[in-house]
Write a protein that holds these residues in place. Structure first.
Motif, PDB file in Angstrom:
ATOM      1  N   ALA A  10       5.216  -0.442   4.229  1.00  0.00           N
ATOM      2  CA  ALA A  10       5.779   0.262   3.066  1.00  0.00           C
ATOM      3  C   ALA A  10       7.097  -0.365   2.632  1.00  0.00           C
ATOM      4  N   ALA A  11       7.967  -0.674   3.602  1.00  0.00           N
ATOM      5  CA  ALA A  11       9.262  -1.281   3.276  1.00  0.00           C
ATOM      6  C   ALA A  11       9.065  -2.667   2.665  1.00  0.00           C
ATOM      7  N   HIS A  12       8.145  -3.445   3.206  1.00  0.00           N
ATOM      8  CA  HIS A  12       7.893  -4.797   2.720  1.00  0.00           C
ATOM      9  C   HIS A  12       7.335  -4.785   1.296  1.00  0.00           C
ATOM     10  N   ALA A  13       6.494  -3.768   1.010  1.00  0.00           N
ATOM     11  CA  ALA A  13       5.875  -3.677  -0.323  1.00  0.00           C
ATOM     12  C   ALA A  13       6.687  -2.833  -1.290  1.00  0.00           C
ATOM     13  N   ASN A  14       7.766  -2.217  -0.768  1.00  0.00           N
ATOM     14  CA  ASN A  14       8.637  -1.359  -1.584  1.00  0.00           C
ATOM     15  C   ASN A  14       7.865  -0.175  -2.183  1.00  0.00           C
ATOM     16  N   VAL A  15       7.089   0.491  -1.305  1.00  0.00           N
ATOM     17  CA  VAL A  15       6.365   1.694  -1.697  1.00  0.00           C
ATOM     18  C   VAL A  15       6.533   2.718  -0.576  1.00  0.00           C
ATOM     19  N   SER A  16       6.008   3.918  -0.793  1.00  0.00           N
ATOM     20  CA  SER A  16       6.104   4.953   0.237  1.00  0.00           C
ATOM     21  C   SER A  16       5.013   4.776   1.294  1.00  0.00           C
ATOM     22  N   LYS A  17       5.217   5.396   2.461  1.00  0.00           N
ATOM     23  CA  LYS A  17       4.211   5.336   3.518  1.00  0.00           C
ATOM     24  C   LYS A  17       2.907   5.998   3.068  1.00  0.00           C
ATOM     25  N   SER A  18       3.021   7.079   2.283  1.00  0.00           N
ATOM     26  CA  SER A  18       1.805   7.764   1.816  1.00  0.00           C
ATOM     27  C   SER A  18       0.995   6.865   0.891  1.00  0.00           C
ATOM     28  N   THR A  19       1.673   6.026   0.110  1.00  0.00           N
ATOM     29  CA  THR A  19       0.959   5.100  -0.774  1.00  0.00           C
ATOM     30  C   THR A  19       0.209   4.056   0.033  1.00  0.00           C
ATOM     31  N   VAL A  20       0.845   3.559   1.109  1.00  0.00           N
ATOM     32  CA  VAL A  20       0.170   2.608   1.992  1.00  0.00           C
ATOM     33  C   VAL A  20      -1.040   3.279   2.640  1.00  0.00           C
ATOM     34  N   SER A  21      -0.871   4.534   3.067  1.00  0.00           N
ATOM     35  CA  SER A  21      -1.977   5.267   3.689  1.00  0.00           C
ATOM     36  C   SER A  21      -3.144   5.421   2.722  1.00  0.00           C
ATOM     37  N   GLN A  22      -2.831   5.733   1.460  1.00  0.00           N
ATOM     38  CA  GLN A  22      -3.876   5.859   0.446  1.00  0.00           C
ATOM     39  C   GLN A  22      -4.600   4.528   0.252  1.00  0.00           C
ATOM     40  N   GLU A  34      -0.857  -3.751  -9.667  1.00  0.00           N
ATOM     41  CA  GLU A  34       0.301  -4.482  -9.148  1.00  0.00           C
ATOM     42  C   GLU A  34       0.735  -3.910  -7.793  1.00  0.00           C
ATOM     43  N   THR A  35       0.660  -2.564  -7.666  1.00  0.00           N
ATOM     44  CA  THR A  35       1.000  -1.909  -6.391  1.00  0.00           C
ATOM     45  C   THR A  35      -0.001  -2.284  -5.310  1.00  0.00           C
ATOM     46  N   LYS A  36      -1.273  -2.295  -5.649  1.00  0.00           N
ATOM     47  CA  LYS A  36      -2.305  -2.676  -4.688  1.00  0.00           C
ATOM     48  C   LYS A  36      -2.098  -4.092  -4.183  1.00  0.00           C
ATOM     49  N   LYS A  37      -1.762  -4.998  -5.095  1.00  0.00           N
ATOM     50  CA  LYS A  37      -1.551  -6.394  -4.705  1.00  0.00           C
ATOM     51  C   LYS A  37      -0.347  -6.532  -3.790  1.00  0.00           C
ATOM     52  N   ARG A  38       0.721  -5.767  -4.057  1.00  0.00           N
ATOM     53  CA  ARG A  38       1.918  -5.845  -3.211  1.00  0.00           C
ATOM     54  C   ARG A  38       1.607  -5.362  -1.795  1.00  0.00           C
TER      55      ARG A  38
END
Length: 334
Positions: A10-22, A34-38
């Motif tokens: 999440a930190a590396h992609a600059n998103v929340s942990k819940s977004t990574v979980s999704q 763009e978020t998916k690619k990151r």
């Protein structure tokens, strides 16, 4: 080496942990490309591997099922396994395959092992000997489907061939070709194995339909280690059968081996039909008349039934037995 976590991704992609979980659970409904690619780049660059055990504990699912076959050497068994695996792959499930060798002790150990591994359900070719265990699974409403066999008194979803019809088709074809002295060879029938019992009953019923008397010496069964001797004893009778029905693929192999070793001409000396359409039937010489069962359809149906139980879609409904029709494939051995 530090273990990479969802928080690191999440930190590396600059998103929340819940977004990574999704993302990891393939829930992309409200996620931009763009978020998916990151996230995908972060997962690759960091070498992140999901913790399967932690995820299964959280989701109360291991995304795994067990398949217990009676004997993996049967063509039918391998085809059923393939169909189940294909269905599970589409649902992001994995399978663990166990070979019970028709041994109730091995079957019991495999069921206990699979339960210990917390598989979500089991498809089994049951030996029919572990009655208390089957009933316990039924009482617990544990997802469980019988394949190829029934167990009297245990009402579980089951998928089978119309075994009696399979033998009837074979006898019909023999009679149509002019044969009246028709024998049948089976594996051991000391255990209540549904296909063996039903195919033998279908053979007897079909003989009666054509007013052909049942000759006890024309029906033989035994262990595969004794099969060559059993075949020889039948064919050396003072009045031997003109045609033989092989109850399954492994019996067919033994008959073909005997014919080769003893220079028995098929079909001039002996007509043959086998239940199970073996892979070499169409290019063996002569080509082999067989009764095929739709193994892939049957395996898929068993998987569908199991997933209904896993997803609790069958609550309140009685167990169902699904019978699939056999098909005669007419070739040159009859």
């Amino acid at each position: 080496m530090k273990k990479i976590t969802i928080a690191d991704v999440a930190a590396h992609a600059n998103v929340s942990k819940s977004t990574v979980s999704q993302f990891l659970n393939k829930r992309y409904d409200y996620m931009g490309e763009e978020t998916k690619k990151r996230i995908e780049t972060a997962v690759t660059e960091l070498g992140y591997r999901p913790n399967i055990i932690a995820r299964s504990l959280k989701q109360k699912s291991t995304k795994t099922i067990g398949v217990i076959v009676a004997n993996i050497l049967h063509v039918f068994s391998t085809q059923v396994i393939r169909a189940i695996e294909d269905f599970c792959h589409e649902s992001n499930f994995h399978i663990i395959v166990c070979n019970a060798d028709d041994d109730p002790v091995k079957e019991k150990r495999y069921i206990e092992m699979l339960r210990a591994k917390q598989v979500d359900g089991i498809i089994a070719f049951p030996t029919g000997e572990n009655m208390e265990l089957y009933q316990g699974l039924l009482d617990e409403r544990y997802p469980f489907v019988f394949m190829d066999r029934l167990v009297p008194g245990i009402h579980m979803d089951a998928v089978l061939l119309d075994n009696k019809r399979a033998s009837e088709l074979a006898v019909d074809q023999f009679v149509k070709a002019g044969y009246k002295k028709i024998g049948m060879i089976s594996p051991l029938i000391d255990m209540p194995v549904t296909p063996r019992l039903e195919r033998i009953q279908g053979y007897k019923t079909a003989l009666a339909k054509y007013n052909l008397s049942f000759q006890p010496e024309y029906l033989a069964s035994g262990a595969f280690t004794d099969m060559q001797m059993i075949i020889q004893q039948m064919l050396l009778l003072s009045d031997p059968p003109e045609a033989l029905l092989a109850l399954n693929d492994r019996v067919l192999f033994e008959i073909l081996q005997y014919a080769k070793d003893h220079h028995v001409n098929i079909p001039n000396d002996l007509a043959i039909i086998g239940i199970d359409d073996v892979s070499f039937a169409s290019f063996y010489y002569p080509t082999l008349t067989t009764i095929s069962q739709p193994a892939f359809k049957m395996g898929k149906k068993a998987a569908q039934l199991l997933f209904k139980q896993i997803n609790q879609e069958d609550q309140g409904t009685a167990a169902q037995v699904y019978r699939f029709p056999p098909q005669l494939i007419d070739r040159e051995s009859c």
